[in-house]
Design a protein around this motif. Sequence first.
Motif, PDB file in Angstrom:
ATOM      1  N   HIS B  60      37.307  46.625  39.297  1.00 55.63           N
ATOM      2  CA  HIS B  60      38.061  46.056  40.435  1.00 55.63           C
ATOM      3  C   HIS B  60      38.953  44.913  39.965  1.00 55.63           C
ATOM      4  CE1 HIS B  60      34.795  47.364  43.567  1.00 55.63           C
ATOM      5  NE2 HIS B  60      35.514  48.363  43.131  1.00 55.63           N
ATOM      6  N   ASP B  61      38.372  44.012  39.152  1.00 51.13           N
ATOM      7  CA  ASP B  61      39.140  42.858  38.678  1.00 51.13           C
ATOM      8  C   ASP B  61      40.346  43.309  37.859  1.00 51.13           C
ATOM      9  OD1 ASP B  61      37.337  41.192  39.887  1.00 51.13           O
ATOM     10  OD2 ASP B  61      36.196  40.749  38.059  1.00 51.13           O
ATOM     11  N   ALA B  62      40.115  44.273  36.975  1.00 52.55           N
ATOM     12  CA  ALA B  62      41.211  44.749  36.119  1.00 52.55           C
ATOM     13  C   ALA B  62      42.307  45.392  36.965  1.00 52.55           C
ATOM     14  CB  ALA B  62      40.675  45.744  35.085  1.00 52.55           C
ATOM     15  N   ASP B  66      46.477  44.473  37.860  1.00 55.47           N
ATOM     16  CA  ASP B  66      47.540  45.450  37.614  1.00 55.47           C
ATOM     17  C   ASP B  66      48.520  45.552  38.784  1.00 55.47           C
ATOM     18  OD1 ASP B  66      47.172  46.424  35.078  1.00 55.47           O
ATOM     19  OD2 ASP B  66      47.109  48.519  35.730  1.00 55.47           O
ATOM     20  N   TYR B  67      48.141  45.053  39.935  1.00 58.45           N
ATOM     21  CA  TYR B  67      48.977  45.187  41.130  1.00 58.45           C
ATOM     22  C   TYR B  67      49.313  43.808  41.691  1.00 58.45           C
ATOM     23  CZ  TYR B  67      47.942  50.218  41.450  1.00 58.45           C
ATOM     24  OH  TYR B  67      47.857  51.559  41.224  1.00 58.45           O
ATOM     25  N   PRO B  68      50.518  43.653  42.233  1.00 59.71           N
ATOM     26  CA  PRO B  68      50.889  42.360  42.826  1.00 59.71           C
ATOM     27  C   PRO B  68      50.146  42.121  44.145  1.00 59.71           C
ATOM     28  CG  PRO B  68      52.613  43.997  43.200  1.00 59.71           C
ATOM     29  CD  PRO B  68      51.594  44.647  42.307  1.00 59.71           C
ATOM     30  N   HIS B  69      49.755  40.882  44.374  1.00 59.08           N
ATOM     31  CA  HIS B  69      49.125  40.483  45.636  1.00 59.08           C
ATOM     32  C   HIS B  69      47.892  41.315  45.974  1.00 59.08           C
ATOM     33  CE1 HIS B  69      52.944  38.460  45.917  1.00 59.08           C
ATOM     34  NE2 HIS B  69      53.597  39.603  46.006  1.00 59.08           N
ATOM     35  N   ALA B  70      47.127  41.686  44.962  1.00 63.04           N
ATOM     36  CA  ALA B  70      45.939  42.501  45.214  1.00 63.04           C
ATOM     37  C   ALA B  70      44.678  41.666  45.021  1.00 63.04           C
ATOM     38  CB  ALA B  70      45.920  43.694  44.262  1.00 63.04           C
ATOM     39  N   PHE B  75      39.711  47.337  46.405  1.00 66.21           N
ATOM     40  CA  PHE B  75      39.684  48.597  45.661  1.00 66.21           C
ATOM     41  C   PHE B  75      38.355  49.331  45.857  1.00 66.21           C
ATOM     42  CE2 PHE B  75      42.909  46.081  43.655  1.00 66.21           C
ATOM     43  CZ  PHE B  75      43.892  46.994  43.312  1.00 66.21           C
ATOM     44  N   VAL B  76      38.432  50.632  45.940  1.00 63.66           N
ATOM     45  CA  VAL B  76      37.232  51.474  45.960  1.00 63.66           C
ATOM     46  C   VAL B  76      37.417  52.517  44.860  1.00 63.66           C
ATOM     47  CG1 VAL B  76      35.771  53.043  47.291  1.00 63.66           C
ATOM     48  CG2 VAL B  76      37.002  51.202  48.466  1.00 63.66           C
ATOM     49  N   ALA B 222      43.207  49.617  49.471  1.00 66.57           N
ATOM     50  CA  ALA B 222      43.548  49.449  50.887  1.00 66.57           C
ATOM     51  C   ALA B 222      43.630  47.971  51.199  1.00 66.57           C
ATOM     52  CB  ALA B 222      42.510  50.132  51.773  1.00 66.57           C
ATOM     53  N   ARG B 223      44.716  47.566  51.834  1.00 65.78           N
ATOM     54  CA  ARG B 223      44.907  46.144  52.152  1.00 65.78           C
ATOM     55  C   ARG B 223      44.107  45.742  53.380  1.00 65.78           C
ATOM     56  NH1 ARG B 223      48.101  49.560  49.086  1.00 65.78           N
ATOM     57  NH2 ARG B 223      49.958  48.546  48.243  1.00 65.78           N
ATOM     58  N   ASP B 224      43.587  46.716  54.108  1.00 63.93           N
ATOM     59  CA  ASP B 224      42.884  46.443  55.357  1.00 63.93           C
ATOM     60  C   ASP B 224      41.377  46.373  55.097  1.00 63.93           C
ATOM     61  OD1 ASP B 224      43.348  46.766  58.576  1.00 63.93           O
ATOM     62  OD2 ASP B 224      41.438  47.644  57.934  1.00 63.93           O
ATOM     63  N   ARG B 225      40.796  45.200  55.346  1.00 63.38           N
ATOM     64  CA  ARG B 225      39.396  44.962  55.016  1.00 63.38           C
ATOM     65  C   ARG B 225      38.446  45.881  55.801  1.00 63.38           C
ATOM     66  NH1 ARG B 225      36.107  39.909  54.067  1.00 63.38           N
ATOM     67  NH2 ARG B 225      38.080  38.861  53.650  1.00 63.38           N
ATOM     68  N   ASP B 226      38.786  46.101  57.064  1.00 57.12           N
ATOM     69  CA  ASP B 226      37.924  46.932  57.898  1.00 57.12           C
ATOM     70  C   ASP B 226      37.921  48.381  57.400  1.00 57.12           C
ATOM     71  OD1 ASP B 226      36.367  47.553  60.316  1.00 57.12           O
ATOM     72  OD2 ASP B 226      38.182  48.671  60.870  1.00 57.12           O
ATOM     73  N   LEU B 227      39.080  48.865  56.985  1.00 54.60           N
ATOM     74  CA  LEU B 227      39.155  50.232  56.461  1.00 54.60           C
ATOM     75  C   LEU B 227      38.314  50.362  55.192  1.00 54.60           C
ATOM     76  CD1 LEU B 227      40.649  53.010  56.992  1.00 54.60           C
ATOM     77  CD2 LEU B 227      42.213  52.311  55.181  1.00 54.60           C
ATOM     78  N   VAL B 228      38.419  49.369  54.301  1.00 53.09           N
ATOM     79  CA  VAL B 228      37.623  49.396  53.068  1.00 53.09           C
ATOM     80  C   VAL B 228      36.143  49.465  53.418  1.00 53.09           C
ATOM     81  CG1 VAL B 228      36.882  48.045  51.058  1.00 53.09           C
ATOM     82  CG2 VAL B 228      39.316  48.201  51.635  1.00 53.09           C
TER      83      VAL B 228
END
Lengths: 358, 358
Positions: B60-62, B66-70, B75-76, B222-228
């Motif tokens: 997840h950290d890596a 690799d992505y901006p503003h992540a 990540f899943v 996914a940027r949406d916490r509830d969806l994750v």
Amino acid sequence: MSERITGPSFFIGRGGDGADGLISFGSGQPDLAPPDGVFEAMWNFRGFKYGLVQGDELLHDALAQDYPHADAEQFVISNGASEAIDLVLRALYEPGAQVALQRPYYYSYPHNVTLAGIELAYYDLVDGKIDLDEFEHAVHTCRAVVINSPSNPTSTVQEVDTLKNIEEICDRRGIWVISYEVYKDLIYVRENYLIQGTRVVTINSFSKTFAMCGYRVGYLWARDRDLVSRIVDMKSRTAMNTSSVGQAMALAGLGVRAAHIVATVPVWKERRDLIYAGMQKLGLEVWKPEGAFYILPKIKDPTRAMHDLYHHYKLIAYDGTWFGAPDRLRFSFALDAAKIEEGLKRLGKFLANEYCSY
Amino acid sequence: MSERITGPSFFIGRGGDGADGLISFGSGQPDLAPPDGVFEAMWNFRGFKYGLVQGDELLHDALAQDYPHADAEQFVISNGASEAIDLVLRALYEPGAQVALQRPYYYSYPHNVTLAGIELAYYDLVDGKIDLDEFEHAVHTCRAVVINSPSNPTSTVQEVDTLKNIEEICDRRGIWVISYEVYKDLIYVRENYLIQGTRVVTINSFSKTFAMCGYRVGYLWARDRDLVSRIVDMKSRTAMNTSSVGQAMALAGLGVRAAHIVATVPVWKERRDLIYAGMQKLGLEVWKPEGAFYILPKIKDPTRAMHDLYHHYKLIAYDGTWFGAPDRLRFSFALDAAKIEEGLKRLGKFLANEYCSY
């Protein structure tokens, strides 16, 4: 402020390795390592391409030899038993379909059923055992039933006569039997009885017998060719092949199954005896585990007890409410004798010091 | 009697390694091996327990780096991109929901959508490109759209302006964007443009960049916490953690991503040039592949052509009908130059000798 524990996934993959001082009776996974050959299969693995979606043919052949009257093409290798049950239920879906579960149940079953769009029916176990009248009453409107013997969380093994009756009832009524047998190699009371029939789907896993939980390899064995074909087509959309190296490890495990069982079941039995005696000594009401590695003491307000044990006694046990047993806690005894003894001590303190004040 | 080919799974995991004399332009998987470090991660792996259902925290950290503003917790890790899209669609399900697909589409998308109980909508690409009017007309009633750039099977890359417009349209209308970017590291025309937004879910895989198809490791962001949270809960029922060793390999791959891309993309580009020139020479109408490793010549009756090519010319190509392109065949050029040349020869013979007699 103590963290609220909302479900088993709070604990999965965390804690219990001793470093954090936690004693974990939580997650149901062996602490005994896989047989050497399983690791060697990984260390020698060189492939990298897609495998067959249905699974490696050598593994199918080996499984077909392990079961009576089985054909290699009746097996589908899956990402653990979890994916197997998800695939079977999705393949059995039809509008209005119902699936019956025994209660207490493995905590994911109700979610698996509803995620497949299927309605739930339940029948209650009587002291961990199936009552055939309750069973027949609950299942007569169902498309399928899930049988789980040895059971998680009750660790009971159903009587052979009961299982034969279930075969007969379901065959007569045209009900599918999903027999979830991931603990079939961990039985203390008799040999496993294999449920058979044309509409039977057997689900198993390499996780428990071979301590391969993290590698996620399981399988289903369906006698119905059309069902297998629908499942493989679905899996080609939702996952593709199960991990190629995981399957090579599973094949290596199968090759030493008998020897591995002889080496490990006595260890499990010893732990079973230890925790069963310990819980009785603490005055807890329990069923004697007949298979698998769970014990399910009766306890008042298990949700509160789980939180107290975790936050104040560094002990993980699972809330029986998650399993449809709202008056019990589930302890997995998949940890060594010293930890079991330490855990029992903490549980004893909790019972003496805290629980009386509820 | 020639065997009937009913879908891509007829070919997956079979053939094309040369031993059988087959030239396979079928399955979309790299023939170039994973970087050494990826294999070493497997050969050094020792764990066997369940991992976190959401995935390994180091991975997840890596990925977050690799992505901006992540954030790492967005990540899943999944059993390939296949499981990721299945999970996302099931999590986005609601009664009456529709999901829009570009056409031609990756052959599994329509199945993924309907397996999640969701209704399908389509819009047609124009010469492999998204037409924004068609797009907006199709998606305005939808809960989500799947964007696939670079695309399988068209190998086209959508224009940056188009993708920015899609971000704006979907944001304004509250539509989820499932951006399936498994070929983002295999682009010949420009850098990848990352679709962003609060309701964007990015899906990717280690299969293509790192040739790890058989190990089945992908992810969603996914940027949406509830969806994750809903997705992780679902995955804890339907699969548990993604293969622990697979994740260790993926982490090793990420560590050498830049160098691996520099080493491999020129090889892909050379093959692209070879097959593109070869198909043009044969007089076939094709789009020049801008990313990924597919080429999609126009051909009369592709179902019959696929069967003839397989049974009489030992050449595997996929029926465009499976991709919503009923006048085309899909060729994957994930094989070495000598095989591409031999394959083009066979295709030329087929066109000269057989196809004229249709």
